[in-house]
Motif scaffolding. Structure first.
Motif, PDB file in Angstrom:
ATOM      1  N   VAL A  47       1.012  18.619   9.152  1.00 56.43           N
ATOM      2  CA  VAL A  47       0.175  18.059   8.095  1.00 56.43           C
ATOM      3  C   VAL A  47       1.061  17.140   7.266  1.00 56.43           C
ATOM      4  O   VAL A  47       2.063  17.578   6.688  1.00 56.43           O
ATOM      5  CB  VAL A  47      -0.431  19.152   7.203  1.00 56.43           C
ATOM      6  N   VAL A  48       0.724  15.863   7.237  1.00 55.49           N
ATOM      7  CA  VAL A  48       1.493  14.864   6.500  1.00 55.49           C
ATOM      8  C   VAL A  48       0.689  14.455   5.282  1.00 55.49           C
ATOM      9  O   VAL A  48      -0.503  14.145   5.390  1.00 55.49           O
ATOM     10  CB  VAL A  48       1.793  13.636   7.386  1.00 55.49           C
ATOM     11  N   THR A  49       1.339  14.452   4.125  1.00 59.66           N
ATOM     12  CA  THR A  49       0.649  14.125   2.880  1.00 59.66           C
ATOM     13  C   THR A  49       1.236  12.864   2.284  1.00 59.66           C
ATOM     14  O   THR A  49       2.456  12.724   2.170  1.00 59.66           O
ATOM     15  CB  THR A  49       0.770  15.282   1.871  1.00 59.66           C
ATOM     16  N   SER A  50       0.357  11.937   1.925  1.00 61.18           N
ATOM     17  CA  SER A  50       0.772  10.679   1.312  1.00 61.18           C
ATOM     18  C   SER A  50       0.252  10.615  -0.115  1.00 61.18           C
ATOM     19  O   SER A  50      -0.858  11.076  -0.408  1.00 61.18           O
ATOM     20  CB  SER A  50       0.228   9.490   2.112  1.00 61.18           C
ATOM     21  N   GLU A  51       1.055  10.043  -0.986  1.00 65.31           N
ATOM     22  CA  GLU A  51       0.599   9.819  -2.357  1.00 65.31           C
ATOM     23  C   GLU A  51      -0.343   8.621  -2.385  1.00 65.31           C
ATOM     24  O   GLU A  51      -0.208   7.688  -1.589  1.00 65.31           O
ATOM     25  CB  GLU A  51       1.786   9.559  -3.278  1.00 65.31           C
ATOM     26  N   LEU A  80       0.833  -1.203   0.000  1.00 63.61           N
ATOM     27  CA  LEU A  80       0.000   0.000   0.000  1.00 63.61           C
ATOM     28  C   LEU A  80       0.868   1.253   0.000  1.00 63.61           C
ATOM     29  O   LEU A  80       1.936   1.286   0.638  1.00 63.61           O
ATOM     30  CB  LEU A  80      -0.907   0.012   1.234  1.00 63.61           C
ATOM     31  N   PRO A  81       0.435   2.328  -0.673  1.00 62.94           N
ATOM     32  CA  PRO A  81       1.221   3.567  -0.711  1.00 62.94           C
ATOM     33  C   PRO A  81       1.513   4.140   0.668  1.00 62.94           C
ATOM     34  O   PRO A  81       2.540   4.771   0.873  1.00 62.94           O
ATOM     35  CB  PRO A  81       0.342   4.507  -1.534  1.00 62.94           C
ATOM     36  N   ILE A  82       0.613   3.925   1.632  1.00 59.76           N
ATOM     37  CA  ILE A  82       0.812   4.518   2.956  1.00 59.76           C
ATOM     38  C   ILE A  82       2.008   3.917   3.681  1.00 59.76           C
ATOM     39  O   ILE A  82       2.566   4.519   4.613  1.00 59.76           O
ATOM     40  CB  ILE A  82      -0.472   4.339   3.817  1.00 59.76           C
ATOM     41  N   ALA A  83       2.441   2.707   3.249  1.00 56.58           N
ATOM     42  CA  ALA A  83       3.512   2.011   3.964  1.00 56.58           C
ATOM     43  C   ALA A  83       4.774   2.860   4.038  1.00 56.58           C
ATOM     44  O   ALA A  83       5.457   2.893   5.075  1.00 56.58           O
ATOM     45  CB  ALA A  83       3.802   0.667   3.287  1.00 56.58           C
ATOM     46  N   ALA A  84       5.091   3.572   2.964  1.00 57.34           N
ATOM     47  CA  ALA A  84       6.306   4.391   2.961  1.00 57.34           C
ATOM     48  C   ALA A  84       6.219   5.559   3.922  1.00 57.34           C
ATOM     49  O   ALA A  84       7.249   6.111   4.339  1.00 57.34           O
ATOM     50  CB  ALA A  84       6.571   4.898   1.539  1.00 57.34           C
ATOM     51  N   MET A  85       5.002   5.965   4.299  1.00 54.56           N
ATOM     52  CA  MET A  85       4.811   7.120   5.175  1.00 54.56           C
ATOM     53  C   MET A  85       4.737   6.734   6.653  1.00 54.56           C
ATOM     54  O   MET A  85       4.791   7.614   7.523  1.00 54.56           O
ATOM     55  CB  MET A  85       3.508   7.862   4.796  1.00 54.56           C
ATOM     56  N   LEU A  86       4.613   5.454   6.950  1.00 51.44           N
ATOM     57  CA  LEU A  86       4.388   5.049   8.342  1.00 51.44           C
ATOM     58  C   LEU A  86       5.522   5.450   9.278  1.00 51.44           C
ATOM     59  O   LEU A  86       5.254   5.903  10.413  1.00 51.44           O
ATOM     60  CB  LEU A  86       4.132   3.546   8.417  1.00 51.44           C
TER      61      LEU A  86
END
Length: 834
Positions: free
Chosen positions: A174-178, A4-10
């Motif tokens: 504010v954190v932004t995820s692709e 999932l794209p969110i994984a890189a932001m965790l």
């Protein structure tokens, strides 16, 4: 999870929450935020073994999110991950992630303001801006500020502007995820009229199946009614082949919802007919095509009528983009939009927050119980709507005059129904009708348990009580059938109410025949009496209501309207029950007043004098009033004149001229104390100047005998009457000796006089103590104007010769001297002796 794209932001999300107590996470649909963020927090030191609570805006989304996270952890729901929604919970002693609907969080906070066992609260899909989400965030911010500085708050959204939310939360990061999205082609099909809307949607689905070789189809419709109609049209279409149609909306059973969400394993294509519930918060695997009807259905509350109605509106641009994005989760997709490109450019950017349109009575009760209404809001509740809600709570006895919650209000809030319905349940319990009240409250809080077939409908709520309690169908002539899914929901809500009230499960607590009385406790303002025309009723709170079609209830003289369409002047009745007048007398005696009604009847053009017993604005008894107060009759007659206009009074030319003369002097002497006799002023002060002359006058025909001259004359004292005659005379004596009337209808008074009568006059006549020259209209012998002037001397010296030559040719027998200043004035053709 790693896919999932969110994984890189965790890792970054963990760092932000380790360093501070708040965060806004912006991530588009498909990024995996709902599934990935909660379990990523479980091993954090700051959490200290406490729970993560995640809010979802809908029951289906809460169950679905819990199931996905549990599946990812390789566990069943109810162990590490559980959910809690109304009437249903799957949690256990080891639950660390609890997915709840927003109203559940409010109840948790009211019961335990410290949220002692909770380390983080996540607001998912916050862009939907539900009232409960806004309220829940406001409460959590106050708890964090006053009691729990260690409480982490995370707001997650697909489309909302993060900056205002960040400021509200103390300028948190504010954190932004692709996201992970493939390109989606958009095709505009044009707007169909409302009558053909289901056919247009069905045709678009067939076209999509034809044009696109693979992928399931997700169809967005405004409500369950449209879903059922489109489902019926597709069922009859041979073009569907072996494709499977699956409805998806909140009131379906869990099994039916799961069928819509799960992919088919046999290779067949699936057509999911969904409400806006499928925009963001659900994962529907296999979708490559979206058909968007472009409409949404939202509640709109009218504070003036106290009624909520559902309105169908075009979607916002944000919602339309969310829907289109559903086609690009697995690969390139296509979105068919049932509107034009021009309409697309005109869409509103966002849907208005629910808090600005909703009925705020439940919020006002929660605020009263919380004890502090001074919360930090992203959008504050509208002051007028909140004031109206608090007024309702006061009328229900839920708050005291200072706005503090009462014991009755606390008992109401424990019932988890709308304040009107909670009050109804408590009042009915005292009469032994608590069970019936719980059934009625549940019926009014959920979807109708009766489905209308062949266009039939019956507004009698007693039929719903019988269906709820017996589960039996209805004879064919009724044209009604039981909606089993709705019946389950209503029974759950009714059972919950009974448990909270302390009633046993099988305790009926009153029969359906008592429905009208019980409903009257919730809706006393909607107690109604049949009036005039067939199927029409007057409401105790004002306004009217009607049945659209003939039905048994429309023959009742008295009833209570429980569900109306929201029109405050004359609303359509959807649900009602009959009510005996004796029950009104017995249970609402404190609200019944005897009044002497002396008022103008516009239809009869006469004063009506009645003695009435009223429940607020609803007349219970009406009899003639034998000796009405003369002053009240005069005041009512004045109201009648105001309504009919001043033209109903016996005006004469002299009286009209009097008003004009006074107006003229008011302009000449602004500080002279001249009364304002304009239409507007006279209408405003009718009671003062006309009232004393209305004795014995009770209808329009009597106005002919009113002494209007005396009434107007009394507006001037003796000194001003004298000055009026002196400064603004009605007539002017001209050189010929004639008394010529002055016309005050224009800005400048006009003296229209035959030219020959002014011979010998050196200057223009003046009024107002010589300060205002009149406007002379010099007339021919035939009384036609030949000259208009305010400078008579100049006329004699310059224009007279030309005028004389013209008049002499037209009127040769008349006298036209060469020197008008020396000539004798005459009202005849010639002076005597000539």
């Amino acid at each position: 999870m790693n896919a999932l794209p969110i994984a890189a932001m965790l890792p970054r999300i963990r760092r932000v929450l380790a360093a501070g107590n708040g965060m806004v996470l912006q991530a588009p649909p498909g990024a995996g935020k709902s599934t990935g963020v909660p379990p990523a927090l479980l091993d954090q030191d700051w959490l200290g073994g406490r729970k993560v609570v995640m809010l979802e805006p809908r029951r289906l989304a809460a169950r679905s999110a819990a199931a996905r996270i549990a599946e990812m952890l390789g566990e069943p729901v109810g162990r590490t991950v559980g959910y809690r929604i109304r009437f249903e919970a799957k949690v256990g002693p080891d639950t660390r992630i609890e997915v709840v609907t927003e109203g559940v969080l409010t109840r948790m906070l009211q019961d335990d303001p410290e949220l002692a066992g909770v380390g983080a609260v996540i607001f998912d899909e916050f862009h939907e801006r539900s009232l409960n989400a806004d309220f829940g965030l406001a409460l959590c911010l106050e708890v964090r500020a006053a009691l729990r500085p260690d409480l982490r708050l995370v707001v997650m959204s697909a489309t909302i502007d993060g900056a205002p939310v960040s400021r509200l939360m103390g300028d948190c990061p504010v954190v932004t995820s692709e996201g992970r999205a493939f390109p989606v082609e958009t095709r505009f099909l044009g707007r169909a009229d409302s009558q053909r809307f289901p056919d247009a949607v069905a045709a678009a689905v067939v076209r999509a199946l034809d044009d696109e070789a693979e992928g399931d189809v997700l169809v967005f419709l405004p409500g369950a009614g449209e879903i059922r109609r489109v489902e019926g049209l597709l069922a009859d279409s041979p073009a569907l082949g072996d494709a499977v149609v699956a409805p998806l909306y909140g009131d379906l059973s869990q099994e039916a919802q799961d069928r819509a969400l799960r992919p088919l394993r046999d290779g067949r294509r699936k057509i999911v007919l969904a409400t806006g519930i499928a925009e963001t918060s659900l994962t529907i695997e296999g979708v490559r095509v979206v058909v968007d009807g472009g409409l949404m259905r939202l509640p709109r509350f009218d504070p003036g009528s106290g009624m909520t109605r559902l309105v169908t509106l075009p979607v916002s641009r944000a919602s339309a983009d969310q829907r289109r994005g559903r086609a690009g989760r697995l690969g390139p997709g296509v979105c068919y939009r049932l509107w034009s490109e021009a309409e697309d450019r005109a869409l509103a950017p966002f849907t208005a927050p629910e808090i600005v349109e909703a009925d705020l009575a439940p919020l006002a009760l929660d605020l009263a119980q919380w004890g502090n209404g001074d919360l930090a809001w992203l959008d504050p509740p509208p002051a007028a709507s909140l004031a109206g809600a608090r007024e309702l709570l006061s009328e229900l006895g839920a708050v005291d005059p200072q706005g503090r919650i009462t014991a009755h209000g606390r008992a109401m809030n424990r019932l988890s129904f709308h304040p009107r319905l909670a009050h109804m349940i408590l009042k009915a319990r005292d009469l032994g009708l608590g069970g019936l009240a719980c059934d009625l409250a549940a019926l009014l809080s959920e979807r109708d348990v009766l489905k209308a077939e062949r266009g039939c409908r019956d507004a009698d709520i007693r039929l719903r009580i019988d269906a709820l309690r017996t589960g039996q169908g209805f004879a064919p002539h009724h044209g009604l059938a039981i909606d089993r899914g709705a019946l389950v929901r209503v029974r759950q809500a009714a059972g919950d109410g009974r448990r909270r009230l302390g009633l046993t499960a099988g305790e009926e607590g009153g029969g359906s025949a008592d429905s009208g009385l019980v409903l009257a406790f919730a809706y006393p303002d909607r107690i109604a009496r049949r009036r005039g025309g067939e199927r029409r009723y007057a409401l105790a709170g004002g306004g009217g209501a009607f049945f659209a079609d003939p039905e048994p209830l429309s023959a009742e003289d008295w009833l209570v309207a429980a569900e109306l369409d929201g029109d405050r002047r004359e609303a359509r009745i959807f649900l009602a029950a009959p009510l005996a007048k004796a029950e009104i007398e017995r249970h609402f005696a404190e609200d019944i007043a005897t009044v002497e009604a002396v008022e103008w009847n516009a239809r009869d053009e006469a004063v009506s004098t009645r003695r009435q017993r009223r429940l607020w604005r609803l007349v219970l008894d009406d009899r003639p009033l034998p000796a009405p107060d003369p002053a009240a009759v005069a005041a009512a007659m004045a109201d009648g004149v105001r309504g009919m206009g001043l033209g109903s009074l016996p005006w004469t030319g002299d009286l009209e001229n009097l008003r004009r003369r006074v107006a003229f002097l008011a302009g000449v002497e602004p500080d002279g104390g001249w009364p304002d006799l304009s239409d507007a002023a006279l209408l405003t002060t009718l009671e003062d100047w006309l009232g004393p002359y209305l004795t014995g006058v009770t209808r329009r025909a009597h106005l002919a005998r009113v002494d209007l001259a005396g009434a107007l004359g009394n507006r001037l004292d003796w000194e001003r009457r004298r000055r009026l005659d002196e400064l603004a005379p009605t007539h002017v004596v001209v050189p010929s000796g004639s008394r010529v009337p002055l016309d005050y209808s224009g800005e400048i008074p006009v003296l229209a006089v035959r030219l020959q009568e002014m011979f010998g006059c050196a200057d223009t006549p003046r009024i107002a103590a010589g300060t205002v020259p009149v406007l002379l209209h010099l007339l021919s012998p035939a009384r036609r104007p030949v000259q208009v002037t305010r400078d008579l001397a100049s006329f004699w010296a310059n224009a007279y010769r030309a005028v004389k030559a013209d008049l002499k040719g037209q009127y040769p027998k008349h006298w036209w001297p060469d020197d008008p200043m020396q000539a004798e004035p005459t009202a005849r053709a010639k002076p005597r002796g000539r």
